[in-house]
Design a protein around this motif. Structure first.
Motif, short mmCIF file in Angstrom:
data_model
loop_
_atom_site.label_atom_id
_atom_site.label_comp_id
_atom_site.label_asym_id
_atom_site.label_seq_id
_atom_site.Cartn_x
_atom_site.Cartn_y
_atom_site.Cartn_z
N LEU A 11 -35.91 -82.89 92.64
CA LEU A 11 -34.78 -83.11 93.54
C LEU A 11 -35.18 -83.62 94.92
O LEU A 11 -34.33 -83.85 95.77
N ARG A 12 -36.45 -83.82 95.14
CA ARG A 12 -36.91 -84.24 96.48
C ARG A 12 -36.52 -85.66 96.84
O ARG A 12 -36.60 -86.04 98.01
N THR A 13 -36.08 -86.44 95.88
CA THR A 13 -35.59 -87.78 96.23
C THR A 13 -34.35 -87.68 97.11
O THR A 13 -34.07 -88.59 97.88
N TYR A 14 -33.63 -86.55 97.03
CA TYR A 14 -32.44 -86.34 97.86
C TYR A 14 -32.79 -85.82 99.25
O TYR A 14 -31.95 -85.86 100.14
N THR A 15 -34.00 -85.32 99.42
CA THR A 15 -34.42 -84.74 100.71
C THR A 15 -35.54 -85.54 101.36
O THR A 15 -36.32 -85.00 102.14
N SER A 16 -35.64 -86.80 101.01
CA SER A 16 -36.68 -87.68 101.55
C SER A 16 -38.08 -87.12 101.33
O SER A 16 -38.96 -87.22 102.19
N GLY A 17 -38.27 -86.46 100.19
CA GLY A 17 -39.57 -85.94 99.83
C GLY A 17 -39.90 -84.56 100.37
O GLY A 17 -40.96 -84.02 100.08
N GLN A 18 -39.00 -83.99 101.14
CA GLN A 18 -39.26 -82.68 101.73
C GLN A 18 -39.21 -81.56 100.69
O GLN A 18 -38.27 -81.49 99.90
N ALA A 33 -22.96 -76.42 99.92
CA ALA A 33 -22.07 -77.38 100.57
C ALA A 33 -22.76 -78.02 101.78
O ALA A 33 -22.65 -79.23 102.00
N ASP A 34 -23.49 -77.22 102.55
CA ASP A 34 -24.21 -77.76 103.70
C ASP A 34 -25.35 -78.67 103.25
O ASP A 34 -25.58 -79.73 103.85
N LEU A 35 -26.03 -78.29 102.17
CA LEU A 35 -27.07 -79.16 101.61
C LEU A 35 -26.48 -80.51 101.23
O LEU A 35 -27.07 -81.56 101.50
N GLU A 36 -25.33 -80.48 100.57
CA GLU A 36 -24.69 -81.73 100.15
C GLU A 36 -24.32 -82.59 101.36
O GLU A 36 -24.47 -83.81 101.32
N ALA A 37 -23.86 -81.96 102.43
CA ALA A 37 -23.50 -82.71 103.63
C ALA A 37 -24.72 -83.38 104.26
O ALA A 37 -24.64 -84.48 104.78
N ARG A 38 -25.86 -82.71 104.17
CA ARG A 38 -27.10 -83.24 104.77
C ARG A 38 -27.88 -84.13 103.81
O ARG A 38 -28.64 -84.99 104.26
N HIS A 39 -27.75 -83.87 102.51
CA HIS A 39 -28.54 -84.57 101.49
C HIS A 39 -27.63 -84.94 100.32
O HIS A 39 -27.64 -84.31 99.27
N GLY A 41 -25.68 -85.96 97.20
CA GLY A 41 -26.04 -86.08 95.79
C GLY A 41 -26.72 -84.87 95.21
O GLY A 41 -26.76 -84.68 93.99
N ILE A 42 -27.24 -84.00 96.06
CA ILE A 42 -28.01 -82.85 95.57
C ILE A 42 -27.10 -81.83 94.88
O ILE A 42 -27.50 -81.22 93.88
N ALA A 43 -25.87 -81.65 95.36
CA ALA A 43 -24.97 -80.65 94.76
C ALA A 43 -24.66 -80.97 93.30
O ALA A 43 -24.57 -80.07 92.47
N ALA A 44 -24.54 -82.24 92.97
CA ALA A 44 -24.23 -82.63 91.59
C ALA A 44 -25.37 -82.28 90.64
O ALA A 44 -25.16 -82.16 89.43
N ARG A 45 -26.56 -82.10 91.16
CA ARG A 45 -27.70 -81.72 90.32
C ARG A 45 -27.81 -80.21 90.16
O ARG A 45 -28.47 -79.73 89.25
N VAL A 46 -27.13 -79.47 91.04
CA VAL A 46 -27.19 -78.01 91.00
C VAL A 46 -25.92 -77.41 90.40
O VAL A 46 -25.96 -76.41 89.71
N LEU A 47 -24.78 -78.08 90.65
CA LEU A 47 -23.48 -77.59 90.16
C LEU A 47 -22.95 -78.49 89.06
O LEU A 47 -23.17 -79.70 89.07
N ASP A 48 -22.21 -77.89 88.11
CA ASP A 48 -21.60 -78.69 87.05
C ASP A 48 -20.25 -79.25 87.52
O ASP A 48 -19.86 -79.05 88.69
N ARG A 52 -19.60 -74.77 89.05
CA ARG A 52 -20.45 -73.60 88.77
C ARG A 52 -21.90 -74.04 88.71
O ARG A 52 -22.20 -75.21 88.48
N LEU A 53 -22.80 -73.08 88.88
CA LEU A 53 -24.21 -73.40 88.76
C LEU A 53 -24.52 -73.92 87.36
O LEU A 53 -24.04 -73.35 86.37
N ARG A 54 -25.27 -74.99 87.29
CA ARG A 54 -25.68 -75.51 85.99
C ARG A 54 -26.55 -74.47 85.30
O ARG A 54 -27.35 -73.79 85.93
N ARG A 55 -26.39 -74.35 83.99
CA ARG A 55 -27.10 -73.29 83.27
C ARG A 55 -28.60 -73.52 83.20
O ARG A 55 -29.35 -72.58 83.00
N PHE A 56 -29.05 -74.75 83.39
CA PHE A 56 -30.48 -75.03 83.32
C PHE A 56 -31.14 -75.06 84.70
O PHE A 56 -32.29 -75.47 84.84
N VAL A 57 -30.41 -74.62 85.72
CA VAL A 57 -30.96 -74.53 87.06
C VAL A 57 -30.91 -73.06 87.48
O VAL A 57 -29.86 -72.43 87.45
N ASN A 58 -32.05 -72.52 87.85
CA ASN A 58 -32.13 -71.14 88.32
C ASN A 58 -32.17 -71.16 89.85
O ASN A 58 -32.88 -71.98 90.43
#
Length: 91
Positions: A11-18, A33-39, A41-48, A52-58
């Motif tokens: 997921l670091r492509t959404y955080t400029s490698g951070q 929500a704050d992560l999504e505002a700052r980065h 596209g990242i929320a779509a990888r964590v939430l379905d 809800r949290l995606r089942r394959f993301v802990n």
């Protein structure tokens, strides 16, 4: 409330490698929500699609698996560490 979010390599492509970024929120939902505002596209990888949290993301808040806590409503006190860890499967 400021927390540190550990970002997995995938997921670091959404955080400029951070590997770690700062986010704000009193609950995990607010942090995401704050992560999504700052980065964008990242929320779509964590939430379905249902938000809800995606089942394959802990997700852990201070080493506690949020699935056994309050899910997205898990409190994220100031200074907390949030870890996003994609599940690994194989055989």
């Amino acid at each position: 409330m400021s927390v540190t979010v550990r970002i997995p390599t995938i997921l670091r492509t959404y955080t400029s490698g951070q590997a770690e970024v700062e986010a704000a929120g009193a609950t995990l939902a607010e942090v995401i929500a704050d992560l999504e505002a700052r980065h964008t596209g990242i929320a779509a990888r964590v939430l379905d699609d249902s938000g809800r949290l995606r089942r394959f993301v802990n997700v852990y808040v201070n080493d506690d698996d949020v699935r056994f806590e309050q899910g997205l409503e898990t409190p994220t006190p100031d200074g907390s560490a949030v870890s996003v860890i994609p599940a690994v499967a194989g055989g």
